[in-house]
Design a protein around this motif. Structure first.
Motif, PDB file in Angstrom:
ATOM      1  N   LYS A  74       0.829  -1.214   0.000  1.00  0.00           N
ATOM      2  CA  LYS A  74       0.000   0.000   0.000  1.00  0.00           C
ATOM      3  C   LYS A  74       0.858   1.257   0.000  1.00  0.00           C
ATOM      4  N   ALA A  75       1.973   1.216   0.729  1.00  0.00           N
ATOM      5  CA  ALA A  75       2.871   2.372   0.771  1.00  0.00           C
ATOM      6  C   ALA A  75       3.482   2.611  -0.610  1.00  0.00           C
ATOM      7  N   VAL A  76       3.908   1.539  -1.260  1.00  0.00           N
ATOM      8  CA  VAL A  76       4.521   1.656  -2.588  1.00  0.00           C
ATOM      9  C   VAL A  76       3.574   2.335  -3.566  1.00  0.00           C
ATOM     10  N   HIS A  77       2.294   1.951  -3.511  1.00  0.00           N
ATOM     11  CA  HIS A  77       1.327   2.452  -4.483  1.00  0.00           C
ATOM     12  C   HIS A  77       0.727   3.799  -4.117  1.00  0.00           C
ATOM     13  N   LEU A  78       1.327   4.494  -3.146  1.00  0.00           N
ATOM     14  CA  LEU A  78       0.912   5.871  -2.868  1.00  0.00           C
ATOM     15  C   LEU A  78       1.268   6.798  -4.033  1.00  0.00           C
ATOM     16  N   ILE A  79       2.313   6.413  -4.802  1.00  0.00           N
ATOM     17  CA  ILE A  79       2.664   7.177  -6.005  1.00  0.00           C
ATOM     18  C   ILE A  79       2.673   6.230  -7.198  1.00  0.00           C
ATOM     19  N   ASP A  80       2.614   6.802  -8.388  1.00  0.00           N
ATOM     20  CA  ASP A  80       2.622   5.951  -9.589  1.00  0.00           C
ATOM     21  C   ASP A  80       4.045   5.667 -10.048  1.00  0.00           C
ATOM     22  N   GLU A  81       4.152   4.750 -11.004  1.00  0.00           N
ATOM     23  CA  GLU A  81       5.469   4.319 -11.468  1.00  0.00           C
ATOM     24  C   GLU A  81       6.267   5.459 -12.097  1.00  0.00           C
ATOM     25  N   ASP A  82       5.607   6.293 -12.894  1.00  0.00           N
ATOM     26  CA  ASP A  82       6.313   7.377 -13.590  1.00  0.00           C
ATOM     27  C   ASP A  82       6.974   8.332 -12.599  1.00  0.00           C
ATOM     28  N   ASN A  83       6.255   8.705 -11.549  1.00  0.00           N
ATOM     29  CA  ASN A  83       6.822   9.609 -10.541  1.00  0.00           C
ATOM     30  C   ASN A  83       7.935   8.938  -9.757  1.00  0.00           C
ATOM     31  N   ALA A  84       7.755   7.650  -9.451  1.00  0.00           N
ATOM     32  CA  ALA A  84       8.786   6.917  -8.700  1.00  0.00           C
ATOM     33  C   ALA A  84      10.095   6.888  -9.485  1.00  0.00           C
ATOM     34  N   ARG A  85      10.015   6.614 -10.790  1.00  0.00           N
ATOM     35  CA  ARG A  85      11.231   6.555 -11.617  1.00  0.00           C
ATOM     36  C   ARG A  85      11.822   7.951 -11.821  1.00  0.00           C
ATOM     37  N   LYS A  86      10.970   8.930 -12.065  1.00  0.00           N
ATOM     38  CA  LYS A  86      11.449  10.287 -12.321  1.00  0.00           C
ATOM     39  C   LYS A  86      12.139  10.874 -11.088  1.00  0.00           C
ATOM     40  N   LEU A  87      11.557  10.649  -9.906  1.00  0.00           N
ATOM     41  CA  LEU A  87      12.086  11.234  -8.677  1.00  0.00           C
ATOM     42  C   LEU A  87      13.142  10.340  -8.008  1.00  0.00           C
ATOM     43  N   LYS A  88      13.329   9.114  -8.545  1.00  0.00           N
ATOM     44  CA  LYS A  88      14.317   8.160  -8.008  1.00  0.00           C
ATOM     45  C   LYS A  88      14.071   7.863  -6.524  1.00  0.00           C
ATOM     46  N   LEU A  89      12.845   7.454  -6.225  1.00  0.00           N
ATOM     47  CA  LEU A  89      12.478   7.151  -4.839  1.00  0.00           C
ATOM     48  C   LEU A  89      11.302   6.183  -4.825  1.00  0.00           C
ATOM     49  N   ILE A  90      11.024   5.640  -3.643  1.00  0.00           N
ATOM     50  CA  ILE A  90       9.863   4.767  -3.483  1.00  0.00           C
ATOM     51  C   ILE A  90       9.403   4.786  -2.016  1.00  0.00           C
ATOM     52  N   PRO A  91       8.123   5.096  -1.749  1.00  0.00           N
ATOM     53  CA  PRO A  91       7.601   4.929  -0.390  1.00  0.00           C
ATOM     54  C   PRO A  91       7.555   3.434  -0.082  1.00  0.00           C
ATOM     55  N   TYR A  92       7.995   3.035   1.105  1.00  0.00           N
ATOM     56  CA  TYR A  92       8.037   1.590   1.355  1.00  0.00           C
ATOM     57  C   TYR A  92       7.426   1.153   2.681  1.00  0.00           C
ATOM     58  N   MET A  93       7.116   2.117   3.589  1.00  0.00           N
ATOM     59  CA  MET A  93       6.607   1.701   4.896  1.00  0.00           C
ATOM     60  C   MET A  93       5.907   2.887   5.570  1.00  0.00           C
ATOM     61  N   PHE A  94       4.752   2.613   6.206  1.00  0.00           N
ATOM     62  CA  PHE A  94       4.066   3.646   6.990  1.00  0.00           C
ATOM     63  C   PHE A  94       4.714   3.722   8.371  1.00  0.00           C
ATOM     64  N   ASP A  95       4.806   4.928   8.916  1.00  0.00           N
ATOM     65  CA  ASP A  95       5.388   5.104  10.248  1.00  0.00           C
ATOM     66  C   ASP A  95       4.362   4.700  11.299  1.00  0.00           C
ATOM     67  N   LYS A  96       4.735   3.803  12.190  1.00  0.00           N
ATOM     68  CA  LYS A  96       3.803   3.281  13.193  1.00  0.00           C
ATOM     69  C   LYS A  96       3.529   4.258  14.323  1.00  0.00           C
ATOM     70  N   SER A  97       4.472   5.172  14.554  1.00  0.00           N
ATOM     71  CA  SER A  97       4.304   6.110  15.674  1.00  0.00           C
ATOM     72  C   SER A  97       3.564   7.391  15.270  1.00  0.00           C
ATOM     73  N   ARG A  98       3.468   7.642  13.948  1.00  0.00           N
ATOM     74  CA  ARG A  98       2.770   8.829  13.463  1.00  0.00           C
ATOM     75  C   ARG A  98       1.695   8.412  12.461  1.00  0.00           C
ATOM     76  N   ALA A  99       0.505   8.975  12.617  1.00  0.00           N
ATOM     77  CA  ALA A  99      -0.647   8.520  11.831  1.00  0.00           C
ATOM     78  C   ALA A  99      -0.548   8.889  10.361  1.00  0.00           C
ATOM     79  N   ASN A 100       0.096   9.985  10.030  1.00  0.00           N
ATOM     80  CA  ASN A 100       0.093  10.455   8.660  1.00  0.00           C
ATOM     81  C   ASN A 100       1.511  10.644   8.113  1.00  0.00           C
TER      82      ASN A 100
END
Length: 570
Positions: free
Chosen positions: A78-104
């Protein structure tokens, strides 16, 4: 943590202040960066000025960020799919995990945690607080491929099928327009297959047609792994596209064909050799991927042990004679040859190669491509090369008696000749050349060194705790006394190695310097076993002994050793 990242640092200055690089190296890297458009850190690593581990350590300390090894991390879909593939490749990054101690808040792996604009973009896209961490660009791209790759490939395939259905119903559609329609999504599909293979470290891509579908497999670390399957309706267009970009004859479907592609993937240039072979369900395509920079590596990266490195250096110091590299296809012979040539490549030396085909271009070396249609064979090219005042000659492979004879004569007349042979071990190379018709006394006089090699898979770090006691038979094969305890490491499997238990490969070498004693034995037609025994007495490590050392220190497994040395030493 973001506030720590927003303080921009000059990476080059930091590395100089810590003594990791000097000013000259920085300027060279900056110039190279402008040409290739890569990150400065990646450029410095590619040039060998700083190690990956040192770069990670410096960045994490000065940016006040953590490092994540994505290959081994637990990744939230779910974290990975917060952004689309084009943005992930263009920005050279990937969301991979939600922070458990902070809600957002979401953890984002970035190749460049100093990229404030990218952090802001992800914050806007996701509507969440971004916690940046450092990761390798190659690992980020692998995660993107894993979570979006098949989805993208299937979407492209589906788009092609829909377009094809439209034009199949249009009887007025001519062939030219249909070809245009085929190429639009298929271009993307073929490139996607090649890019994913490169990012997964594949050496070969197999595209195999069957009755109802097409199977795509990648050879990774020597083993074939199924990557995806497609509907048979895509087959004709896929093959046509591959033939176009590799300069093959599209209309020829009954004969085997060979082609070549040069492609840039993630700012790295790959040379791809393509082979098409007719089968009962259509042409099978095999593409062999070679990273051009991979052939020109430092000799310290070959996997030679210290004592073998000394032998390797001493062999290369010979001003004339023949140096042979032997082993089966895919054992790393070309890499060793190119490494040797790069070591010998000096301003005052004339080096000429004759190859089929040229595996990689090296500045300062004259490379000739064999062309049978123009009557340019290994033998005919060699005759011409000898009139070009060469100091060093590299022959891609000694295949026949004529080439072998010319190579020996060239070495005796003051040239250094390096070449390859397909034999099991070092001693067998002597017998092979004599069988080709080379006189033993000439061979004994010309040979200066033979290197036999294989590649074994490295055990992944997850296997360090997966051990067992060796059996009596295994101890015997490893040369360990039966009364001595012997621990063997076995493959286990984790996320980093895709549950295979192995990650990467390393070279196993058998290096035979041709001493006076061995020269005399060769001239006297001694058999391969006697030559091997004499070389071992003089300190040569056989392939079995070299592989056994890797088994005993946990680098590889016993089964890998047996795979590469079966019927070699015994």
């Amino acid at each position: 943590m973001i506030s720590g990242v927003r303080k921009k640092i000059r990476l080059g200055d930091v590395l100089i202040s810590e003594g990791k690089i000097n000013e000259e190296q920085l300027q060279t890297a900056l110039a190279e960066q402008k040409i290739k458009g890569k990150l400065l850190g990646d450029t410095l690593i590619d040039l060998g000025y700083v190690s990956q581990d040192d770069m990670i350590d410096v960045l994490c300390r000065h940016l006040n960020v953590d490092y994540v090894n994505l290959a081994a991390a637990s990744i939230d879909d779910k974290a990975v799919h917060l952004i689309d593939e084009d943005n992930a490749r263009k920005l050279k990054l990937i969301p991979y995990m939600f922070d458990k101690s902070r809600a957002n808040a979401v953890w984002v792996a970035m190749a460049d945690p100093m990229d404030i604009m990218a952090i802001d973009d992800v914050g806007i896209i996701t509507g969440m607080e971004v916690i940046p961490v450092l990761s390798k660009l190659s690992d980020i791209q692998s995660v993107i491929d894993k979570f979006f790759g098949k989805q993208k490939a299937n979407a492209i395939a589906e788009a092609y099928k829909q377009e094809q259905a439209v034009y199949d119903n249009d009887n007025a559609q001519d062939d030219e327009r249909r070809e245009d329609v085929e190429n639009s999504p298929i271009v993307l599909l073929v490139r996607n297959i090649i890019e994913q293979a490169a990012r997964q470290r594949a050496s070969d891509i197999h595209i195999e047609p069957f009755e109802y579908n097409i199977r795509v497999r990648y050879r990774i670390d020597g083993s074939l792994i199924e990557a995806m399957t497609y509907d048979k309706a895509l087959y004709a267009a896929m093959v046509a596209r591959i033939k176009i970009i590799s300069n093959m004859d599209i209309s020829e479907k009954r004969k085997p064909q060979d082609g070549r592609i040069t492609i840039d993937i993630d700012h790295k240039e790959y040379d791809i050799r393509v082979s098409a072979l007719p089968t009962c369900y259509g042409e099978k395509i095999v593409m062999r991927l070679a990273l051009k920079a991979g052939f020109k590596r430092d000799k310290s990266k070959l996997g030679l042990r210290p004592d073998d490195m000394v032998k390797f250096d001493n062999i290369l110091k010979n001003p004339h004679g023949i140096i042979l590299v032997t082993g089966p296809t895919g054992s790393g012979k070309s890499t060793t040859l190119y490494t040797a040539l790069s070591e010998l490549n000096k301003e005052d030396v004339n080096i000429i190669t004759v190859e089929d085909p040229v595996e990689a271009n090296i500045d300062g070396i004259n490379q000739v491509v064999v062309n049978p249609k123009a009557n340019l064979t290994f033998a005919s090219a060699l005759r011409s090369i000898l009139r070009q005042d060469p100091d060093i000659i590299m022959i891609g492979e000694i295949r026949d008696s004529e080439t072998a004879e010319i190579a020996v004569k060239a070495s005796i007349t003051g040239h250094l000749v390096v070449s390859t042979l397909h034999t099991n071990n070092t001693a067998a190379s002597v017998s092979r050349l004599i069988d080709m018709g080379v006189e033993p006394y000439l061979l004994g006089d010309s040979l200066v060194g033979i290197i036999a090699q294989r590649l074994v898979r490295r055990l992944c770090s997850c296997s360090k705790d997966n051990t067992r006691q060796a059996t009596k038979e295994e101890k015997k094969q490893l040369g360990v006394p039966l009364d001595q305890p012997c621990i063997l490491h076995e493959p286990k499997g984790c996320k980093e190695c895709s549950n295979i238990g192995y990650y990467g490969r390393i070279g196993v070498y058998e290096i035979m310097p041709i001493t006076k004693r061995l020269k005399r034995m060769i001239a006297e037609r001694s058999n391969a076993d006697d030559i091997m025994d004499a070389a071992v007495e003089e300190g040569m490590h056989t392939l079995r002994a070299s592989a056994a050392e890797y088994v005993l220190d946990g680098t590889t497994s016993f089964s890998e050793m047996m795979k590469i040395t079966y019927n070699v030493d015994n």
